[in-house]
Structures are given as structure tokens and as C-alpha cells.
Design a protein around this motif. Structure first.
Motif, mmCIF file in Angstrom:
data_model
loop_
_atom_site.group_PDB
_atom_site.id
_atom_site.type_symbol
_atom_site.label_atom_id
_atom_site.label_comp_id
_atom_site.label_asym_id
_atom_site.label_seq_id
_atom_site.Cartn_x
_atom_site.Cartn_y
_atom_site.Cartn_z
ATOM 1 N N UNK A 1 -23.249 -5.305 30.471
ATOM 2 C CA UNK A 1 -23.176 -6.077 31.896
ATOM 3 C C UNK A 1 -22.334 -4.968 33.008
ATOM 4 N N UNK A 2 -21.556 -4.248 32.546
ATOM 5 C CA UNK A 2 -21.043 -3.245 33.360
ATOM 6 C C UNK A 2 -21.990 -2.357 33.999
ATOM 7 N N UNK B 1 -38.103 -8.746 38.559
ATOM 8 C CA UNK B 1 -37.011 -9.270 38.337
ATOM 9 C C UNK B 1 -36.716 -8.814 36.867
ATOM 10 N N UNK B 2 -35.339 -8.050 36.816
ATOM 11 C CA UNK B 2 -34.944 -7.441 35.754
ATOM 12 C C UNK B 2 -33.794 -8.289 35.196
ATOM 13 N N UNK B 3 -33.677 -8.404 33.734
ATOM 14 C CA UNK B 3 -32.708 -8.953 33.081
ATOM 15 C C UNK B 3 -32.266 -8.378 32.139
ATOM 16 N N UNK B 4 -30.974 -8.403 31.571
ATOM 17 C CA UNK B 4 -30.376 -7.733 30.296
ATOM 18 C C UNK B 4 -30.961 -8.517 29.092
ATOM 19 N N UNK B 5 -31.251 -7.670 28.094
ATOM 20 C CA UNK B 5 -31.892 -8.271 26.837
ATOM 21 C C UNK B 5 -30.687 -9.610 26.444
ATOM 22 N N UNK B 6 -31.554 -10.397 25.814
ATOM 23 C CA UNK B 6 -30.431 -11.456 25.055
ATOM 24 C C UNK B 6 -29.589 -11.202 24.370
ATOM 25 N N UNK B 7 -29.960 -10.286 23.443
ATOM 26 C CA UNK B 7 -28.747 -9.902 22.656
ATOM 27 C C UNK B 7 -27.680 -9.071 23.041
ATOM 28 N N UNK B 8 -27.897 -8.811 24.348
ATOM 29 C CA UNK B 8 -26.886 -7.750 24.918
ATOM 30 C C UNK B 8 -26.333 -8.398 26.056
ATOM 31 N N UNK B 9 -26.788 -9.666 26.654
ATOM 32 C CA UNK B 9 -26.228 -10.077 27.689
ATOM 33 C C UNK B 9 -24.777 -10.809 27.704
ATOM 34 N N UNK B 10 -24.111 -10.658 26.440
ATOM 35 C CA UNK B 10 -22.612 -11.027 26.105
ATOM 36 C C UNK B 10 -21.741 -9.918 26.099
ATOM 37 N N UNK C 1 -28.057 -13.076 34.370
ATOM 38 C CA UNK C 1 -27.727 -12.256 35.538
ATOM 39 C C UNK C 1 -29.138 -11.392 35.602
ATOM 40 N N UNK C 2 -29.741 -11.399 36.958
ATOM 41 C CA UNK C 2 -30.818 -10.388 37.325
ATOM 42 C C UNK C 2 -30.632 -9.716 38.541
ATOM 43 N N UNK C 3 -31.535 -8.726 38.667
ATOM 44 C CA UNK C 3 -31.761 -8.111 39.929
ATOM 45 C C UNK C 3 -33.388 -8.258 40.164
ATOM 46 N N UNK C 4 -33.417 -8.434 41.476
ATOM 47 C CA UNK C 4 -34.724 -8.528 42.196
ATOM 48 C C UNK C 4 -35.004 -7.375 42.871
ATOM 49 N N UNK D 1 -18.141 -11.939 37.495
ATOM 50 C CA UNK D 1 -18.898 -11.002 36.921
ATOM 51 C C UNK D 1 -18.103 -9.471 37.176
ATOM 52 N N UNK D 2 -16.857 -9.921 37.619
ATOM 53 C CA UNK D 2 -15.923 -8.588 37.818
ATOM 54 C C UNK D 2 -16.136 -8.016 39.279
#
Length: 556
Positions: A80-81, A66-75, A111-114, A370-371
């Protein structure tokens, strides 16, 4: 998948019944729909990767990443793009040498990728296991050849209408080449890749994406028109490091590396490793040429060159040989991570229904916010492709591998590298390479239904009994098609396209006939436009002047 320790696991007995679903709230036992996070395995400046358990009906279970964006960059909309672009590109690639993507989801603010779980290590980890020591030549060649196969599959990606997407990975490096414990090779991490048709804006000029230690010269100067040949240069840098134990250009930091790269200060392989086989040095020369026109034009060409090297040495090298190296050098590290995952899976109960209010049925997450168009998002979740799983966004941003002895202090180039900045004067023409020079110079060249790009392009001469069908096209001109067989006496061809009737009537242009390419110092005066109907394009071999660029046999 290198283990990390900066996210201490909570005791299994202390897991809350519910939790806020912000990116910074993730912990072992956290549920994201049908996925349960188990162990954090990789972290970089932009993303974090977890080993997770996927649960299904009738007790179905499997380990995924599971891949997620780092908290500091999530916004941050830009990151996100990039995250969504990675899903779009990787989900469309189908190849055993590209990591597979299973799902794209969103729970709360996460927002995550499996993704496919690759039980192994990155090439970076394998190289760091023996600093200053190259891999065995057969193993290094097999790894890079398989990676080229996966990369070529991404480069060949087309949209639903059959048009090429012109995908460029832009971050080919040892970090993003994964090796399973069984010897499988996977290209990963399309997080900074570019492709035609994405809904978001591409990288702006002057913005660098990728790792300087493996970046092509044209990418380093911020060229927004880089094509697949940029990835080939990067793959050449990976091969160089695998064969010598050193990076191709020296530098104590990224600034120094960038200066050496732009100055063309690539260290000759024999200076680092005097016993390197000449055939392998030639392959490095073809892939690391400063001028993109001098390189292999496709990753498939580079792969075939590597395979031919193995055949010429009567070497039968398979995944089992790669697996032996992985186990010998990094087996203990893999065993420790496997034990951590087993321990976490045993300690965290499998509640297939998930937490109250956080359950997400497959393919039912809300993508529109998420566009993403729903049709695009749905397609992503149903299609398997490739994505990163270890070394995400650079677990170790800069490898601890030492640089080779420093070369002459470099000077920073003020302009993008050109033909004059090549590593050595152009050698005699290679008869095994076909070069096509189109007019207009920005015409697109396609060979056997593979689009090589615009401008001068080169490719291997066809094998005996085979032919290459070359198509040259440009807006406002008639398309030209020629067939080249193995016995063609010339290896350089000039193709001058005929203006289409509409274009010829509205603009003054030279006659629509092909002529031999003149030396660079010759100036040909424009001729009046044809008075009659445009003629069929004529193709003639280019005279052997010795002044036209060709892929060098060895620029070192």
C-alpha cells in the motif's frame, strides 16, 4: 497494454445491482465512483490494470486505465505504501514522455489509480515480436532518446520549496516503456521509485527492487544511496537489448544474471552484433560503465548523445517511424484489444450516477485512512503526471528473449563494483568531458542549476560560446562557484572547499586552498589550520596524470 485472460468477464446480463467492494470482487461492469471497469488488460505480481470508462456530465466519456493492488497484497502495508508513493511521485511529473495520472481514489477496500490510457504496447512486447532480432537502429534510438527525456523530467523533480527530490525510478526496463499506436513514448510505473521527503520508510539495505536483467550494479548490491545514474545504467541495458536483440549480461535465471552483473560480465555488443555502428557502441559504453562516475551523469546527457548520433547520420526520425514499427509488428494485437474494449463498452450500460452507496464524487475520497495528509492527497488528484498503464509490475516477469552465448562462468562479487571492476582499463582522458573532483569527497556538485550528486562528477564540455556554472557545496564549508567555458584548456578540475568560520574554529583541517590532485599513491600530511580568516576557495585544473578515472570511450 497486453490483454490477459485469467479474469473471465461475467455476462453483461448477470451483473449484480450491488457488489462487495473488496479487491477480489472486481469484474467487468464494476463501478468505482465515476469509473466503470470494462476489460482487464494487464496483470503482474503486485497490481492489475483495467481499461475503464470515465463518465461525466452531459454524456462525457473517455477511456482511462484503472490500476489496483492485487487482492493478495491489498492488506499489506508495504505494498500500500508503494502504491501511494507511486501516486505522489508520478502526479508531480509533467512531461509528454511520462504517463499521466488523473485521480487517486478508494471505494470500500479498493484503492485505485486512474491513469492515462495509452493505446499501444510496451517495448517488451515489441522486442518479443521478433526474437533475436534487433529493432532498426533509428527506431531504437528514437524510443530510448524519448524515454530519456521523460526519465530526466522525473529526476529533476523538486518539492514546493524548490529542493530536489532526487527521484530514482529503479525499474527502468522494456516493461515500463510504453509505445502508443501513434508512436508516442511514455515512461511508466513509478511503483518502486524512491524520493526524498516521502512519509514512509524507504527500501531497507539488502532489499532488491526492480528487474535483475536491467538493474545497475550498485542497485543489485542493495546500496540505499543509489542516484539517477542507476537509472542511466538501466536505460543503457534497454538500449543494448533494442540494438542487439539480446540482453547485456547472460543468465538462465535471475541468480545467474545477478552473478554475471556483479562480475562485470557484460557481453561486448560487437560479439552479438558485429555490424553495430561504433557511435552506438560508444553510447552503450558510456551508459553501461560499472563505475557510476564513468557514466553519463544525467539522462539528458544520454538523450543528447543519441540525438547527435541521428543528426550525424542525417536521420530524421519521428514518432511516425516508431508508429510504423508498432503497427507492423503488433498491430493485430492492438486491434484485438480495441475490439474487446468496444464490445465491453457497448454491453455495459453507462450509469453515470453509479451504484447505490458506491458513488464517489471527484476528489472526495477519504485519503486520511491510508496515511496521507489531505493536502497531499488533494494535490495528487488535481495534478497530472506519470504512471504505468501497461506491463504493470511486470506482466511478464522475465522476457522470453534469448540470452547471448554464455560468457566465462562468473564468480559472485562479495563487494559492490568499484572502479577496478570496470570492463576495461581506463582509456586516455576524453577532452570533451569535464571532470570535477571536490574536497571533501562527499561535496555536492551542481551544474547550471542541475544537481548531479555528491563526489566526483563529469559532464559534457560546453558548446562554443557557452559556459557552465559549477557550484560545489558541503555542510561546514564555504560554497565555491566556478565558470567553465568551451575554450578551457583543462578538462579535470579539483575544488577544495574552505571550512566555514565556525567549522574552522572547532576542528583541525588542511589549508583552505585548492591544490592539484596527487596520484593515488601519494600521501599528503595534514597542515595546521589557517591562522587568519578563511580564504576564498581556489580552483585549479587537475594535472593530467592518466590515473584518474574518466568516462571511457569504449569499455567493451
Amino acid at each position: 497494454m497486453e490483454a490477459i485472460s485469467d479474469n473471465p468477464a461475467r455476462p453483461s446480463g448477470a451483473l449484480p445491482a450491488t457488489s462487495p467492494l473488496g479487491s477480489d470482487a472486481l469484474y467487468p461492469g464494476q463501478k468505482l465512483g465515476r469509473y466503470t471497469l470494462l476489460v482487464p488488460v494487464a496483470q503482474g505480481g503486485m497490481a492489475r490494470v483495467w481499461a475503464a470508462r470515465q463518465s461525466g456530465q452531459r454524456g462525457f466519456q473517455k477511456i482511462v486505465a484503472i490500476k489496483t493492488i492485487m487482492p493478495a497484497l491489498a492488506a499489506d502495508p508495504e505494498f500500500e505504501r508503494m502504491f501511494l508513493d507511486e501516486a505522489r511521485i508520478a502526479a508531480a511529473v509533467h512531461h509528454p514522455n511520462v504517463c499521466e495520472i488523473h485521480d487517486l481514489g478508494e471505494v470500500g477496500d479498493v484503492l485505485f489509480l486512474a491513469m492515462e490510457w495509452v493505446d499501444g504496447i510496451s517495448l517488451l512486447t515489441l522486442l518479443k515480436a521478433r526474437p533475436r532480432t534487433p529493432l532498426e537502429d533509428p527506431v531504437a534510438v528514437r524510443i530510448v532518446a524519448d524515454a530519456c527525456a521523460g526519465l530526466h523530467a522525473a529526476h529533476e523533480l523538486r518539492d514546493d520549496n524548490g529542493y530536489p527530490l532526487n527521484v530514482v525510478h529503479r525499474d527502468v526496463s522494456p516493461h515500463n516503456i510504453l509505445l502508443s499506436i501513434n508512436g508516442q513514448v511514455k515512461v511508466a510505473d513509478f511503483g518502486v521509485a524512491k524520493a526524498m521527503g516521502l512519509e514512509h520508510a524507504p527500501t531497507v539495505a539488502g532489499q532488491l527492487k526492480g528487474k535483475v536483467a536491467y538493474m545497475s550494479p550498485e542497485q543489485a548490491v542493495g546500496d540505499t544511496t543509489v542516484d539517477r545514474r542507476s537509472d542511466i545504467f538501466s536505460m543503457g541495458a534497454v538500449l543494448y537489448e533494442a540494438l542487439t536483440g539480446y540482453r547485456a549480461w547472460a543468465g538462465a535465471n535471475d541468480v545467474a544474471r545477478l552473478q554475471n552483473l556483479l562480475a562485470g560480465n557484460i557481453i561486448p555488443p560487437k560479439q552479438v552484433r558485429p555490424d553495430i555502428p561504433q557511435d552506438l557502441e560508444n553510447i552503450l559504453a558510456y551508459s553501461l560503465a560499472i563505475d557510476p562516475a564513468r557514466r553519463y551523469q544525467t539522462a539528458e546527457q544520454m538523450r543528447m548523445a543519441l540525438e547527435k548520433y541521428l543528426v550525424s547520420r542525417s536521420m530524421m526520425v519521428s514518432a511516425s517511424n516508431v508508429a510504423n514499427s508498432v503497427r507492423m509488428l503488433c498491430g493485430r494485437e492492438i486491434e484485438i484489444r480495441q475490439a474487446q474494449i468496444r464490445q465491453a463498452a457497448a454491453a455495459i450500460p453507462d450509469e453515470t450516477m453509479g451504484m447505490p452507496g458506491a458513488s464517489v464524487e471527484p476528489y472526495s475520497v477519504q485519503y486520511r485512512s491510508r496515511g496521507m495528509r489531505r493536502s497531499t492527497a488533494t494535490a495528487i488528484t488535481f495534478v497530472a503526471g506519470g504512471i504505468t498503464i501497461a506491463g504493470i509490475m511486470g506482466i511478464v516477469a522475465v522476457s522470453s528473449l534469448p540470452s547471448a552465448p554464455a560468457a566465462t562462468p562468473p564468480t559472485v562479487a562479495s563487494n559492490p563494483p568499484t572502479q577496478t571492476a570496470s570492463l576495461a582499463p581506463p582509456p586516455p582522458q576524453n577532452p570533451n568531458i569535464i571532470v570535477v573532483r571536490p574536497s571533501p569527497s562527499d561535496a555536492e556538485i551542481e551544474v547550471n542549476h542541475v544537481i548531479l550528486g555528491k563526489g566526483v562528477r563529469s559532464f559534457d564540455r560546453p558548446e562554443p560560446g557557452q559556459t557552465h556554472t559549477v557550484v560545489v557545496r558541503a555542510p561546514g564549508f564555504e560554497t565555491a562557484t566556478l565558470t567553465i567555458n568551451h575554450d578551457a584548456t583543462e578538462s579535470e578540475w579539483s575544488v577544495e572547499l574552505t571550512p566555514s568560520p565556525d567549522a574552522a574554529a572547532s576542528a583541525v583541517s588542511p589549508p583552505a586552498t585548492a591544490t592539484p590532485t596527487a596520484p593515488p599513491t601519494t600521501v599528503v600530511a595534514p597542515q595546521p589550520p589557517p591562522a587568519a580568516t578563511p580564504t576564498t576557495p581556489v580552483v585549479k585544473p587537475t594535472p593530467k596524470t592518466g590515473k584518474t578515472p574518466a568516462i571511457p570511450d569504449n569499455p567493451f
